[in-house]
Design a protein around this motif. Sequence first.
Motif, PDB file in Angstrom:
ATOM      1  N   ALA A 131       0.830  -1.206   0.000  1.00  0.00           N
ATOM      2  CA  ALA A 131       0.000   0.000   0.000  1.00  0.00           C
ATOM      3  C   ALA A 131       0.863   1.255   0.000  1.00  0.00           C
ATOM      4  O   ALA A 131       0.579   2.230  -0.709  1.00  0.00           O
ATOM      5  CB  ALA A 131      -0.938  -0.002   1.209  1.00  0.00           C
ATOM      6  N   ALA A 132       1.930   1.242   0.809  1.00  0.00           N
ATOM      7  CA  ALA A 132       2.824   2.402   0.863  1.00  0.00           C
ATOM      8  C   ALA A 132       3.486   2.636  -0.486  1.00  0.00           C
ATOM      9  O   ALA A 132       3.646   3.783  -0.922  1.00  0.00           O
ATOM     10  CB  ALA A 132       3.873   2.189   1.946  1.00  0.00           C
ATOM     11  N   ALA A 133       3.848   1.555  -1.156  1.00  0.00           N
ATOM     12  CA  ALA A 133       4.476   1.685  -2.472  1.00  0.00           C
ATOM     13  C   ALA A 133       3.506   2.278  -3.490  1.00  0.00           C
ATOM     14  O   ALA A 133       3.922   2.931  -4.457  1.00  0.00           O
ATOM     15  CB  ALA A 133       4.967   0.320  -2.947  1.00  0.00           C
ATOM     16  N   GLU A 134       2.202   2.075  -3.256  1.00  0.00           N
ATOM     17  CA  GLU A 134       1.168   2.602  -4.158  1.00  0.00           C
ATOM     18  C   GLU A 134       0.657   3.960  -3.701  1.00  0.00           C
ATOM     19  O   GLU A 134      -0.268   4.517  -4.311  1.00  0.00           O
ATOM     20  CB  GLU A 134       0.007   1.610  -4.236  1.00  0.00           C
ATOM     21  CG  GLU A 134       0.400   0.257  -4.840  1.00  0.00           C
ATOM     22  CD  GLU A 134      -0.706  -0.784  -4.737  1.00  0.00           C
ATOM     23  OE1 GLU A 134      -1.726  -0.494  -4.061  1.00  0.00           O
ATOM     24  OE2 GLU A 134      -0.555  -1.871  -5.311  1.00  0.00           O
ATOM     25  N   GLY A 135       1.218   4.481  -2.600  1.00  0.00           N
ATOM     26  CA  GLY A 135       0.825   5.798  -2.114  1.00  0.00           C
ATOM     27  C   GLY A 135      -0.520   5.851  -1.434  1.00  0.00           C
ATOM     28  O   GLY A 135      -1.208   6.880  -1.467  1.00  0.00           O
ATOM     29  N   ARG A 136      -0.931   4.766  -0.792  1.00  0.00           N
ATOM     30  CA  ARG A 136      -2.209   4.751  -0.074  1.00  0.00           C
ATOM     31  C   ARG A 136      -2.057   3.998   1.230  1.00  0.00           C
ATOM     32  O   ARG A 136      -0.981   3.465   1.532  1.00  0.00           O
ATOM     33  CB  ARG A 136      -3.313   4.127  -0.934  1.00  0.00           C
ATOM     34  CG  ARG A 136      -3.142   2.642  -1.210  1.00  0.00           C
ATOM     35  CD  ARG A 136      -4.150   2.157  -2.232  1.00  0.00           C
ATOM     36  NE  ARG A 136      -4.097   0.722  -2.470  1.00  0.00           N
ATOM     37  CZ  ARG A 136      -5.025  -0.143  -2.082  1.00  0.00           C
ATOM     38  NH1 ARG A 136      -6.087   0.294  -1.421  1.00  0.00           N
ATOM     39  NH2 ARG A 136      -4.919  -1.424  -2.353  1.00  0.00           N
ATOM     40  N   ASP A 137      -3.122   3.955   2.000  1.00  0.00           N
ATOM     41  CA  ASP A 137      -3.091   3.261   3.284  1.00  0.00           C
ATOM     42  C   ASP A 137      -4.217   2.242   3.347  1.00  0.00           C
ATOM     43  O   ASP A 137      -5.318   2.484   2.841  1.00  0.00           O
ATOM     44  CB  ASP A 137      -3.218   4.251   4.454  1.00  0.00           C
ATOM     45  CG  ASP A 137      -3.074   3.543   5.802  1.00  0.00           C
ATOM     46  OD1 ASP A 137      -2.159   2.716   5.926  1.00  0.00           O
ATOM     47  OD2 ASP A 137      -3.881   3.805   6.706  1.00  0.00           O
ATOM     48  N   ILE A 138      -3.932   1.102   3.914  1.00  0.00           N
ATOM     49  CA  ILE A 138      -4.938   0.063   4.158  1.00  0.00           C
ATOM     50  C   ILE A 138      -4.918  -0.229   5.646  1.00  0.00           C
ATOM     51  O   ILE A 138      -3.856  -0.446   6.238  1.00  0.00           O
ATOM     52  CB  ILE A 138      -4.638  -1.218   3.353  1.00  0.00           C
ATOM     53  CG1 ILE A 138      -4.679  -0.938   1.852  1.00  0.00           C
ATOM     54  CG2 ILE A 138      -5.626  -2.324   3.728  1.00  0.00           C
ATOM     55  CD1 ILE A 138      -4.243  -2.108   0.999  1.00  0.00           C
ATOM     56  N   ARG A 139      -6.090  -0.216   6.255  1.00  0.00           N
ATOM     57  CA  ARG A 139      -6.201  -0.453   7.692  1.00  0.00           C
ATOM     58  C   ARG A 139      -6.157  -1.963   7.959  1.00  0.00           C
ATOM     59  O   ARG A 139      -6.817  -2.752   7.273  1.00  0.00           O
ATOM     60  CB  ARG A 139      -7.510   0.141   8.199  1.00  0.00           C
ATOM     61  CG  ARG A 139      -7.709   0.064   9.703  1.00  0.00           C
ATOM     62  CD  ARG A 139      -8.974   0.822  10.095  1.00  0.00           C
ATOM     63  NE  ARG A 139      -9.276   0.692  11.502  1.00  0.00           N
ATOM     64  CZ  ARG A 139      -8.712   1.407  12.455  1.00  0.00           C
ATOM     65  NH1 ARG A 139      -7.803   2.317  12.127  1.00  0.00           N
ATOM     66  NH2 ARG A 139      -9.041   1.244  13.724  1.00  0.00           N
ATOM     67  N   VAL A 140      -5.364  -2.375   8.942  1.00  0.00           N
ATOM     68  CA  VAL A 140      -5.277  -3.781   9.351  1.00  0.00           C
ATOM     69  C   VAL A 140      -5.732  -3.880  10.805  1.00  0.00           C
ATOM     70  O   VAL A 140      -5.179  -3.211  11.683  1.00  0.00           O
ATOM     71  CB  VAL A 140      -3.851  -4.334   9.198  1.00  0.00           C
ATOM     72  CG1 VAL A 140      -3.799  -5.790   9.676  1.00  0.00           C
ATOM     73  CG2 VAL A 140      -3.386  -4.241   7.750  1.00  0.00           C
ATOM     74  N   VAL A 141      -6.738  -4.715  11.044  1.00  0.00           N
ATOM     75  CA  VAL A 141      -7.303  -4.897  12.388  1.00  0.00           C
ATOM     76  C   VAL A 141      -7.152  -6.365  12.776  1.00  0.00           C
ATOM     77  O   VAL A 141      -7.550  -7.258  12.022  1.00  0.00           O
ATOM     78  CB  VAL A 141      -8.781  -4.485  12.442  1.00  0.00           C
ATOM     79  CG1 VAL A 141      -9.336  -4.694  13.854  1.00  0.00           C
ATOM     80  CG2 VAL A 141      -8.960  -3.045  12.007  1.00  0.00           C
ATOM     81  N   GLY A 142      -6.582  -6.595  13.950  1.00  0.00           N
ATOM     82  CA  GLY A 142      -6.466  -7.946  14.470  1.00  0.00           C
ATOM     83  C   GLY A 142      -7.593  -8.255  15.430  1.00  0.00           C
ATOM     84  O   GLY A 142      -8.136  -7.358  16.085  1.00  0.00           O
ATOM     85  N   VAL A 143      -7.954  -9.534  15.527  1.00  0.00           N
ATOM     86  CA  VAL A 143      -9.045  -9.954  16.412  1.00  0.00           C
ATOM     87  C   VAL A 143      -8.586 -11.140  17.257  1.00  0.00           C
ATOM     88  O   VAL A 143      -8.055 -12.124  16.735  1.00  0.00           O
ATOM     89  CB  VAL A 143     -10.296 -10.362  15.617  1.00  0.00           C
ATOM     90  CG1 VAL A 143     -11.457 -10.626  16.581  1.00  0.00           C
ATOM     91  CG2 VAL A 143     -10.677  -9.298  14.595  1.00  0.00           C
ATOM     92  N   GLN A 144      -8.799 -11.025  18.563  1.00  0.00           N
ATOM     93  CA  GLN A 144      -8.522 -12.122  19.476  1.00  0.00           C
ATOM     94  C   GLN A 144      -9.774 -12.505  20.248  1.00  0.00           C
ATOM     95  O   GLN A 144     -10.665 -11.669  20.462  1.00  0.00           O
ATOM     96  CB  GLN A 144      -7.426 -11.725  20.470  1.00  0.00           C
ATOM     97  CG  GLN A 144      -6.050 -11.568  19.840  1.00  0.00           C
ATOM     98  CD  GLN A 144      -4.932 -11.756  20.838  1.00  0.00           C
ATOM     99  OE1 GLN A 144      -4.697 -10.894  21.671  1.00  0.00           O
ATOM    100  NE2 GLN A 144      -4.236 -12.892  20.747  1.00  0.00           N
ATOM    101  N   ALA A 145      -9.832 -13.767  20.662  1.00  0.00           N
ATOM    102  CA  ALA A 145     -10.876 -14.189  21.589  1.00  0.00           C
ATOM    103  C   ALA A 145     -10.618 -13.508  22.927  1.00  0.00           C
ATOM    104  O   ALA A 145      -9.486 -13.477  23.413  1.00  0.00           O
ATOM    105  CB  ALA A 145     -10.859 -15.708  21.758  1.00  0.00           C
ATOM    106  N   ALA A 146     -11.658 -12.964  23.536  1.00  0.00           N
ATOM    107  CA  ALA A 146     -11.490 -12.209  24.783  1.00  0.00           C
ATOM    108  C   ALA A 146     -10.869 -13.056  25.887  1.00  0.00           C
ATOM    109  O   ALA A 146     -10.165 -12.537  26.760  1.00  0.00           O
ATOM    110  CB  ALA A 146     -12.843 -11.659  25.240  1.00  0.00           C
TER     111      ALA A 146
END
Length: 410
Positions: free
Chosen positions: A199-214
């Motif tokens: 994404a950085a190489a393409e000049g944009r941002d992509i959000r990454v969200v992680g998920v865990q079991a509580a």
Amino acid sequence: MTEPASGPTLAQIEEARDVVARVAQSTPMESSRYLHEVLGSPVLLKCENLQRTGSYKIRGAYYRMSRLTPEERARGVVAASAGNHAQGVAFAARELGIKATIFMPLGVALPKLQATRDYGADVKLRGHTVTEPLLAAAEYALETGAVLIPPFDHIDVVTGQATLGLEILDQAPDVATVVVPIGGGGLISGVASAVKQRAAAEGRDIRVVGVQAARAAAYPPSLAIGEAVDITIEPTIADGIAVAKPGTLNFDLVREYVDEVVTVSEDDIARALLVLLERAKLVVEPAGAVSVAAILAGKIPSLGPTVAILSGGNIDPLLMQRVISHGLAASDRYLTLKIMLPDRPGQLARISELLAEARANVNEVLHTRHGTGLQLTEVELDISVETRGPEHRQQVVDLLRGAGYNPQIG
């Protein structure tokens, strides 16, 4: 964005993709209208549950083992796992002609045990949690010289898992958010490395969200203090991501690349499995469904097209039966009632008539005169019925109350 000091570069991930492609399939990317309506923006499901061996683990295991020297291959490999990593290592070893020894806990699900053996590994059962197999595998490596293949905390494993990130970008080039299950962090550190660098190489941002079991969420407290900490894991249906401490390399990459880590409850996970079965016709294990659980629980913002990774589909049928029942209850489609009735003929028949009028299907009935606190003139009726959701559930309760009964919801 500068290249990471400790993680794989984009060039290394692209090189690894050609290697991993020898065994890993390009898994489908399925759109979900139902989840689109829930989130308010398009949702795509990356179906690693349909991957060979039933999970993404084959990517990292194969890439790590493909880089072993001839001398290391001759010594064989050893690993410890309760399921997906075991199958990934066993399959990769078979493809590469390497002897594999896998330590698994005594209570491992039979389908996972049998699949690991069917791939040709020598399986040794130790202990009742994954801790004992991990210790046994480390001892075996020291005694025999076999190469220990870690489940997540190794640069080659992370690089292999990162190929999934490139695949996501090829299939969904306009993705705005990628939602990833987290255990030790091998998958998300790889996927985030690939996605963020591309994404950085393409000049944009992509959000990454992680998920865990509580009940097995080591990353939130670790991120809060800036170092990996060990937590006490509570029982969870998402056993595939129940890891007490983040990997060292993985933690560094998560801090560098991942925007947020959220947690989901057991009910959230059970609901997600039910939605995937009913709406997407996909069989997914609890650990692999936490990305969808986060969407259903309102933990993911609607920022544009979202990809939810379904990281695995290796679920024991007996566990699936229990999880489906739990998911139905969590979705207000099971209703358990306790009703005190006068001890005279016709009362049970009257309750049955009312439930039939409400079109609620009875699953189980317990009618007793011997409950604690019952009067001589009373009986207790415990009854479980199927309902069609929250509105129908309330209709059933209201109908019983309107007929003069006082049901207590269990």
